[in-house]
Design a protein around this motif. Structure first.
Motif, PDB file in Angstrom:
ATOM      1  N   MET A 161       1.014  -1.178  -0.064  1.00 28.50           N
ATOM      2  CA  MET A 161      -0.105  -0.204   0.047  1.00 28.50           C
ATOM      3  C   MET A 161       0.879   1.340   0.123  1.00 28.50           C
ATOM      4  O   MET A 161       1.538   1.303   0.953  1.00 28.50           O
ATOM      5  N   ARG A 162       0.676   2.176  -0.952  1.00 24.46           N
ATOM      6  CA  ARG A 162       1.446   3.299  -0.949  1.00 24.46           C
ATOM      7  C   ARG A 162       1.251   4.224  -0.034  1.00 24.46           C
ATOM      8  O   ARG A 162      -0.158   4.754   0.184  1.00 24.46           O
ATOM      9  N   GLU A 163       2.293   4.867   0.527  1.00 23.69           N
ATOM     10  CA  GLU A 163       1.895   5.947   1.409  1.00 23.69           C
ATOM     11  C   GLU A 163       2.034   7.425   0.890  1.00 23.69           C
ATOM     12  O   GLU A 163       2.615   7.648  -0.393  1.00 23.69           O
ATOM     13  N   PRO A 164       1.077   8.141   1.466  1.00 29.22           N
ATOM     14  CA  PRO A 164       0.915   9.604   0.928  1.00 29.22           C
ATOM     15  C   PRO A 164       2.449  10.236   0.955  1.00 29.22           C
ATOM     16  O   PRO A 164       3.247  10.127   1.679  1.00 29.22           O
ATOM     17  N   THR A 165       2.359  11.075  -0.127  1.00 30.90           N
ATOM     18  CA  THR A 165       3.769  11.665  -0.324  1.00 30.90           C
ATOM     19  C   THR A 165       3.382  13.374   0.133  1.00 30.90           C
ATOM     20  O   THR A 165       2.390  13.747   0.135  1.00 30.90           O
ATOM     21  N   VAL A 166       4.652  13.917   0.027  1.00 31.73           N
ATOM     22  CA  VAL A 166       4.691  15.305   0.152  1.00 31.73           C
ATOM     23  C   VAL A 166       3.911  16.066  -0.878  1.00 31.73           C
ATOM     24  O   VAL A 166       2.935  16.979  -0.271  1.00 31.73           O
ATOM     25  N   SER A 167       3.807  15.618  -1.931  1.00 36.55           N
ATOM     26  CA  SER A 167       3.023  16.307  -3.040  1.00 36.55           C
ATOM     27  C   SER A 167       1.511  16.182  -2.928  1.00 36.55           C
ATOM     28  O   SER A 167       0.828  17.198  -3.045  1.00 36.55           O
ATOM     29  N   SER A 168       0.974  15.430  -2.087  1.00 31.89           N
ATOM     30  CA  SER A 168      -0.329  15.243  -1.897  1.00 31.89           C
ATOM     31  C   SER A 168      -0.877  15.929  -0.794  1.00 31.89           C
ATOM     32  O   SER A 168      -2.065  16.139  -0.710  1.00 31.89           O
ATOM     33  N   LEU A 169       0.108  16.420   0.087  1.00 28.05           N
ATOM     34  CA  LEU A 169      -0.255  16.990   1.195  1.00 28.05           C
ATOM     35  C   LEU A 169       0.240  18.574   1.353  1.00 28.05           C
ATOM     36  O   LEU A 169      -0.498  19.471   2.145  1.00 28.05           O
ATOM     37  N   MET A 170       1.133  18.791   0.578  1.00 27.81           N
ATOM     38  CA  MET A 170       1.778  20.282   0.520  1.00 27.81           C
ATOM     39  C   MET A 170       0.794  21.389   0.227  1.00 27.81           C
ATOM     40  O   MET A 170      -0.227  21.141  -0.655  1.00 27.81           O
ATOM     41  N   THR A 171       0.889  22.530   0.560  1.00 27.11           N
ATOM     42  CA  THR A 171       0.292  23.813   0.225  1.00 27.11           C
ATOM     43  C   THR A 171       1.063  24.424  -0.824  1.00 27.11           C
ATOM     44  O   THR A 171       2.469  24.404  -0.913  1.00 27.11           O
ATOM     45  N   ARG A 172       0.403  24.405  -2.264  1.00 29.34           N
ATOM     46  CA  ARG A 172       1.177  24.818  -3.356  1.00 29.34           C
ATOM     47  C   ARG A 172       1.268  26.401  -3.802  1.00 29.34           C
ATOM     48  O   ARG A 172       2.321  26.920  -4.129  1.00 29.34           O
ATOM     49  N   GLU A 173       0.338  27.022  -3.165  1.00 33.22           N
ATOM     50  CA  GLU A 173       0.623  28.610  -3.032  1.00 33.22           C
ATOM     51  C   GLU A 173       1.151  29.132  -1.891  1.00 33.22           C
ATOM     52  O   GLU A 173       0.749  29.227  -0.859  1.00 33.22           O
ATOM     53  N   VAL A 174       2.382  29.432  -2.330  1.00 33.66           N
ATOM     54  CA  VAL A 174       3.534  29.924  -1.160  1.00 33.66           C
ATOM     55  C   VAL A 174       3.604  31.528  -1.249  1.00 33.66           C
ATOM     56  O   VAL A 174       4.247  31.921  -2.384  1.00 33.66           O
ATOM     57  N   ILE A 175       3.574  32.079  -0.176  1.00 37.17           N
ATOM     58  CA  ILE A 175       3.951  33.394  -0.083  1.00 37.17           C
ATOM     59  C   ILE A 175       5.232  33.546  -0.142  1.00 37.17           C
ATOM     60  O   ILE A 175       5.968  33.008   0.815  1.00 37.17           O
ATOM     61  N   THR A 176       6.018  34.479  -0.868  1.00 36.58           N
ATOM     62  CA  THR A 176       7.446  34.457  -0.884  1.00 36.58           C
ATOM     63  C   THR A 176       7.936  35.852  -0.724  1.00 36.58           C
ATOM     64  O   THR A 176       7.162  36.983  -0.713  1.00 36.58           O
ATOM     65  N   ALA A 177       9.220  36.111  -0.127  1.00 30.66           N
ATOM     66  CA  ALA A 177       9.713  37.599  -0.287  1.00 30.66           C
ATOM     67  C   ALA A 177      11.027  37.506  -1.027  1.00 30.66           C
ATOM     68  O   ALA A 177      11.379  36.404  -1.451  1.00 30.66           O
ATOM     69  N   ASP A 178      11.667  38.783  -1.582  1.00 33.76           N
ATOM     70  CA  ASP A 178      12.815  38.461  -2.234  1.00 33.76           C
ATOM     71  C   ASP A 178      13.691  39.064  -1.231  1.00 33.76           C
ATOM     72  O   ASP A 178      13.890  39.644  -0.102  1.00 33.76           O
ATOM     73  N   VAL A 179      15.291  38.801  -1.719  1.00 30.86           N
ATOM     74  CA  VAL A 179      16.339  39.026  -0.775  1.00 30.86           C
ATOM     75  C   VAL A 179      16.225  40.702  -0.447  1.00 30.86           C
ATOM     76  O   VAL A 179      16.911  40.987   0.470  1.00 30.86           O
ATOM     77  N   GLY A 180      16.045  41.354  -1.330  1.00 31.10           N
ATOM     78  CA  GLY A 180      15.817  42.717  -1.233  1.00 31.10           C
ATOM     79  C   GLY A 180      14.648  43.352  -0.536  1.00 31.10           C
ATOM     80  O   GLY A 180      14.435  44.547  -0.181  1.00 31.10           O
ATOM     81  N   SER A 181      13.710  42.649  -0.089  1.00 32.49           N
ATOM     82  CA  SER A 181      12.591  43.084   0.694  1.00 32.49           C
ATOM     83  C   SER A 181      12.989  43.637   1.934  1.00 32.49           C
ATOM     84  O   SER A 181      13.779  43.194   2.772  1.00 32.49           O
ATOM     85  N   ALA A 229      13.722  24.591  -7.616  1.00 28.82           N
ATOM     86  CA  ALA A 229      12.668  25.618  -7.700  1.00 28.82           C
ATOM     87  C   ALA A 229      11.856  25.258  -6.501  1.00 28.82           C
ATOM     88  O   ALA A 229      11.467  24.118  -6.410  1.00 28.82           O
ATOM     89  N   LEU A 230      11.249  26.242  -5.901  1.00 28.53           N
ATOM     90  CA  LEU A 230      10.068  26.319  -4.923  1.00 28.53           C
ATOM     91  C   LEU A 230       8.562  25.777  -5.512  1.00 28.53           C
ATOM     92  O   LEU A 230       8.404  26.388  -6.361  1.00 28.53           O
ATOM     93  N   VAL A 231       8.118  24.549  -4.916  1.00 23.63           N
ATOM     94  CA  VAL A 231       6.921  24.079  -5.387  1.00 23.63           C
ATOM     95  C   VAL A 231       5.766  24.080  -4.639  1.00 23.63           C
ATOM     96  O   VAL A 231       4.657  23.839  -4.849  1.00 23.63           O
ATOM     97  N   GLY A 232       6.208  24.415  -3.222  1.00 28.17           N
ATOM     98  CA  GLY A 232       5.154  24.229  -2.287  1.00 28.17           C
ATOM     99  C   GLY A 232       5.787  24.191  -0.885  1.00 28.17           C
ATOM    100  O   GLY A 232       7.051  24.480  -0.539  1.00 28.17           O
ATOM    101  N   VAL A 233       4.915  24.059   0.139  1.00 26.87           N
ATOM    102  CA  VAL A 233       5.490  24.252   1.654  1.00 26.87           C
ATOM    103  C   VAL A 233       4.572  23.054   2.298  1.00 26.87           C
ATOM    104  O   VAL A 233       3.306  22.942   2.059  1.00 26.87           O
ATOM    105  N   LEU A 234       5.494  22.442   3.155  1.00 32.40           N
ATOM    106  CA  LEU A 234       4.705  21.402   4.035  1.00 32.40           C
ATOM    107  C   LEU A 234       4.955  21.802   5.535  1.00 32.40           C
ATOM    108  O   LEU A 234       5.925  21.725   5.942  1.00 32.40           O
ATOM    109  N   SER A 235       3.559  21.689   6.195  1.00 30.33           N
ATOM    110  CA  SER A 235       3.881  22.068   7.445  1.00 30.33           C
ATOM    111  C   SER A 235       3.363  21.013   8.301  1.00 30.33           C
ATOM    112  O   SER A 235       2.844  19.870   7.973  1.00 30.33           O
ATOM    113  N   ARG A 236       3.510  21.220   9.839  1.00 28.77           N
ATOM    114  CA  ARG A 236       3.153  20.104  10.426  1.00 28.77           C
ATOM    115  C   ARG A 236       1.540  20.153  10.427  1.00 28.77           C
ATOM    116  O   ARG A 236       1.055  18.980  10.504  1.00 28.77           O
TER     117      ARG A 236
END
Length: 228
Positions: free
Chosen positions: A1-21, A129-136
């Motif tokens: 039985m396949r275990e869920p992966t990060v891809s199926s649980l992560m949040t895809r829309e990630v708020i980001t900042a730039d190094v110069g922010s 490249a950043l594609v998502g974020v996985l939180s607790r």
């Protein structure tokens, strides 16, 4: 039985900042989006993370006007002192980024979070490249599976497909994620495998097993191990 992966649980829309922010823009970004950390990008790729903990030293040391850490101060305190004088994301961010990949198993990601001592892992593809974020919290969503769904998976997948047992020859009940199993299987080894597979099923909180074997096929093996 396949275990869920990060891809199926992560949040895809990630708020980001730039190094110069700017420092103030970073505070506003966290406040407006009700988040506690933001990845910092340079040319579209993550190079660090700014969390609330990276911004608080500005107040802790009053922008660097408080007395500087002494000669024997720890590395962490000296790092916070340096952050207190920062004015951009590049100045205050923590590097490197704690990351994982989309195809990492959920249990492995949970171990990575625990080992790193962080609340989230940023998900990067093979090119960095950043594609998502996985939180607790994303991982904890696994335990929101409906009891009836778990019951169906246990009967059809574990007993029916994996153990080749008539799904309705065993009693399976699920209440708030706690599984209770009863009935008779052919061998003791099957009982142990069933208990292991059900306990490892994502979303299961606990297992109460009343399964019984027709005969114990593990007794001879255990006796040989002891005598040998």
């Amino acid at each position: 039985m396949r275990e869920p992966t990060v891809s199926s649980l992560m949040t895809r829309e990630v708020i980001t900042a730039d190094v110069g922010s700017s420092f103030k823009d970073l505070v506003r970004l966290l406040e407006d989006n009700k988040i506690s950390a933001v990845p910092v990008l340079d040319g579209g790729y993550p190079v660090g993370v700014v969390s609330e903990a990276d911004l608080v030293p500005k107040e802790e040391f009053r922008g660097g006007t408080s007395e500087a850490p002494g000669l024997f101060a720890g590395r962490e305190e000296k790092h916070r002192w340096a952050q207190a004088g920062g004015i951009t994301a590049r100045d205050v961010m923590t590097s490197p980024v704690k990351s994982t990949s989309p195809d990492t198993a959920a249990s492995a990601a949970a171990r990575e979070l625990a080992a790193a001592g962080v609340r989230r892992l940023f998900v990067m593809d093979s090119d960095g490249a950043l594609v998502g974020v996985l939180s607790r919290r994303d991982l904890l969503k696994l335990f929101l599976r409906e009891d009836e769904e778990l019951k169906t998976v246990i009967r059809d997948e574990i007993f029916g497909r994996m153990l080749w047992v008539d799904p309705f020859s065993v009693d399976v009940e699920v209440s708030d994620g706690v599984v209770t199993m009863g009935g008779q299987l052919e061998r003791q080894s099957e009982v142990e495998i069933a208990e292991h597979l059900v306990r490892a099923l994502p979303g299961v909180v606990d297992v109460h097993s009343k399964l019984r074997p027709e005969w114990n096929d593990t007794a001879h093996t255990r006796q040989t191990t002891i005598l040998g």
